[in-house]
Write a protein that holds these residues in place. Structure first.
Motif, PDB file in Angstrom:
ATOM      1  N   ARG A  50       0.655  -1.109   0.035  1.00  0.00           N
ATOM      2  CA  ARG A  50       0.093  -0.041   0.035  1.00  0.00           C
ATOM      3  C   ARG A  50       0.723   1.332   0.069  1.00  0.00           C
ATOM      4  N   ARG A  51       1.840   1.150   0.891  1.00  0.00           N
ATOM      5  CA  ARG A  51       2.629   2.274   1.015  1.00  0.00           C
ATOM      6  C   ARG A  51       4.017   1.944   1.888  1.00  0.00           C
ATOM      7  N   ILE A  52       5.034   2.536   1.379  1.00  0.00           N
ATOM      8  CA  ILE A  52       6.410   2.425   2.028  1.00  0.00           C
ATOM      9  C   ILE A  52       6.907   3.974   2.252  1.00  0.00           C
ATOM     10  N   ARG A  53       7.330   4.264   3.644  1.00  0.00           N
ATOM     11  CA  ARG A  53       7.624   5.691   3.644  1.00  0.00           C
ATOM     12  C   ARG A  53       8.631   5.591   4.797  1.00  0.00           C
ATOM     13  N   ALA A  54       9.315   6.789   5.145  1.00  0.00           N
ATOM     14  CA  ALA A  54      10.017   6.913   6.140  1.00  0.00           C
ATOM     15  C   ALA A  54       9.172   7.604   7.093  1.00  0.00           C
ATOM     16  N   THR A  55       9.699   6.905   8.543  1.00  0.00           N
ATOM     17  CA  THR A  55       9.055   7.348   9.612  1.00  0.00           C
ATOM     18  C   THR A  55      10.114   7.566  10.803  1.00  0.00           C
ATOM     19  N   ARG A  56       9.372   8.104  11.906  1.00  0.00           N
ATOM     20  CA  ARG A  56      10.297   8.336  12.952  1.00  0.00           C
ATOM     21  C   ARG A  56      10.626   6.842  13.945  1.00  0.00           C
ATOM     22  N   ALA A  57      11.918   6.813  14.303  1.00  0.00           N
ATOM     23  CA  ALA A  57      12.271   5.855  15.092  1.00  0.00           C
ATOM     24  C   ALA A  57      12.708   6.571  16.519  1.00  0.00           C
TER      25      ALA A  57
END
Length: 469
Positions: free
Chosen positions: A319-326
């Motif tokens: 559906r979607r791949i994205r950068a996110t906070r870790a």
């Protein structure tokens, strides 16, 4: 990795085989925008290279002309890495610098030190290198040549510049070119530079105290800082502008070797959030993957869409791949899948998936380097994804100059319609290597029978090389 991810990978591989690169909607979209990508070769770029007595390469009299796409094939030890090293030498010489060592010294050591000199040449010996560039407005779009001779002495392990020049055949021909500068050729540590513009004839000013461990492109800058009189002369000439363009071009090159990309380290990496340009390009190790994806996606919605469409070629259920906070200051990648509430992360992906993510960020980026060199991009990639990878390479080569080295016949299959882009490196009996751009006429009959380029490589056809016997 969970059983679900393995099942998803299994399904997606067969989806990729069925769809292929050419039939997928995202690639039809890529082809539609090709009209916007033409004309990039009107800007400055590297046109050709040549060398004498550099390791096992000796092709100074017949320069290797570079196309928008260049695919190097040949057995291990044939000189593919040496050829790419010629480019890396120039890049490192102008890019790497510290108080301890110059970029030139670093480049020489990194690429083999005194072993840069061919085993066929006795010490003292010289290595000659020349690079041709085009697309500089100040030269009226005539080519410009940057050349060096490196001296390997009998006793010392140090390599020194014994000739360093920059010229263009603006007035007259190549035999009587206009020199912007010529250093070290008559006496080490001194030389001349032009104080006139190309169309005004040649007027030279002598300069001394030039270092033998720094290219003229950089040592001129050092003299500008030290000598006001030299600075005034240079600013009135055309050297300064041409030099600026050259440095910008060379420093814009990027090199990637799949062997240097550790998938485990990339999965575990959580790069820091950054608002600077440090994450414009993927690092050589790929560990800033999440940061580069975030920055490029923030700057270009088109890229984010293109990147997600590309990943759906690998996993259609995405559906979607994205950068996110870790955490507060770090990043990772988040992977959402249709019909599943659970979110997966970069650490959940296979080695091959991680590698393909890296190539997608590199090859689909709206900010491509001025020269992109990739060594063996096929490593760790499933055969079914080669067509997709080749499509991305094609897309990048429409916007910048690309050099690929490969041992994969499956990847070569995907370039059957671009056979003129393939350069075969063949070991000769005298120890030198011949650089042979393959000719389709030699195997045209087989192509008409349904053979592909990789098939010729598999059976060891001498017209394409690739086998050590």
């Amino acid at each position: 990795m969970s059983a679900f991810i393995w099942q998803l990978l299994y399904i997606s591989v067969f989806q990729a085989i069925r769809l292929g690169y050419s039939g997928s909607p995202s690639n039809r979209k890529m082809r539609c925008c090709q009209t916007f990508l033409k004309g990039w070769n009107n800007v400055m770029s590297l046109l050709s290279i040549c060398a004498t007595d550099y390791k096992n390469l000796n092709f100074y009299s017949t320069p290797l002309e570079l196309k928008s796409l260049n695919i190097l094939v040949g057995p291990n030890g044939s000189g593919k890495s040496n050829l790419m090293g010629l480019l890396n030498f120039l890049y490192l010489s102008v890019s790497q610098n510290s108080e301890a060592t110059s970029g030139f010294a670093y480049a020489c050591d990194y690429l083999g030190g005194t072993h840069l000199l061919s085993f066929n040449t006795k010490r003292p010996g010289k290595v000659s290198l020349k690079y041709e560039f085009g697309g500089i407005e100040e030269t009226r779009n005539k080519p410009i040549y940057l050349g060096f001779k490196l001296l390997v002495s009998q006793s010392s392990n140090r390599i020194e510049l014994c000739e360093d020049y920059l010229y263009s055949p603006i007035i007259g021909d190549v035999d009587e070119p206009f020199y912007y500068y010529k250093f070290h050729d008559q006496s080490v540590g001194s030389g001349v530079f032009s104080i006139s513009k190309p169309h005004q004839g040649s007027k030279f000013e002598r300069i001394s105290d030039l270092p033998v461990d720094s290219l003229g492109l950089l040592s001129i800058d050092e003299r500008i800082q030290e000598d006001e009189e030299v600075r005034e002369l240079l600013l009135k000439s055309s050297i300064y502008a041409v030099r600026k363009h050259l440095l910008q071009e060379i420093k814009g090159w990027r090199f990637y070797n799949a062997n240097n990309m550790n998938s485990q380290k990339i999965r575990n990496a959580e790069p820091k959030i950054s608002s600077t340009s440090l994450n414009t390009y993927l690092s050589e190790t790929g560990e800033n993957l999440a940061a580069v994806l975030e920055q490029l996606s923030a700057e270009s919605l088109d890229f984010e869409e293109r990147f997600n469409e590309a990943f759906k070629q690998l996993f259609p259920m995405t559906r979607r791949i994205r950068a996110t906070r870790a955490g507060l200051l770090n990043l990772t990648l988040e992977w959402s899948i249709k019909g599943i509430d659970e979110v997966f992360y970069l650490r959940d992906m296979s080695d091959g998936s991680v590698r393909m993510l890296c190539w997608a960020v590199i090859l689909l980026s709206p900010k491509l380097p001025s020269l992109l060199v990739i060594d063996e991009p096929e490593l760790g990639i499933h055969v079914a994804w080669m067509k997709i990878l080749a499509g991305w390479i094609h897309y990048a080569a429409q916007r910048t100059k690309v050099i690929i080295s490969t041992h994969s016949p499956d990847l070569l299959d995907c370039f059957t319609d671009r056979s003129d882009s393939v350069i075969s490196l063949n070991l000769r009996a005298d120890g030198w290597v011949s650089l042979d751009r393959i000719q389709e006429e030699q195997f045209k009959a087989r192509l008409q029978e349904g053979w592909e380029l990789g098939d010729l490589y598999r059976v060891g056809d001498p017209s394409i090389g690739g086998w050590p016997w």
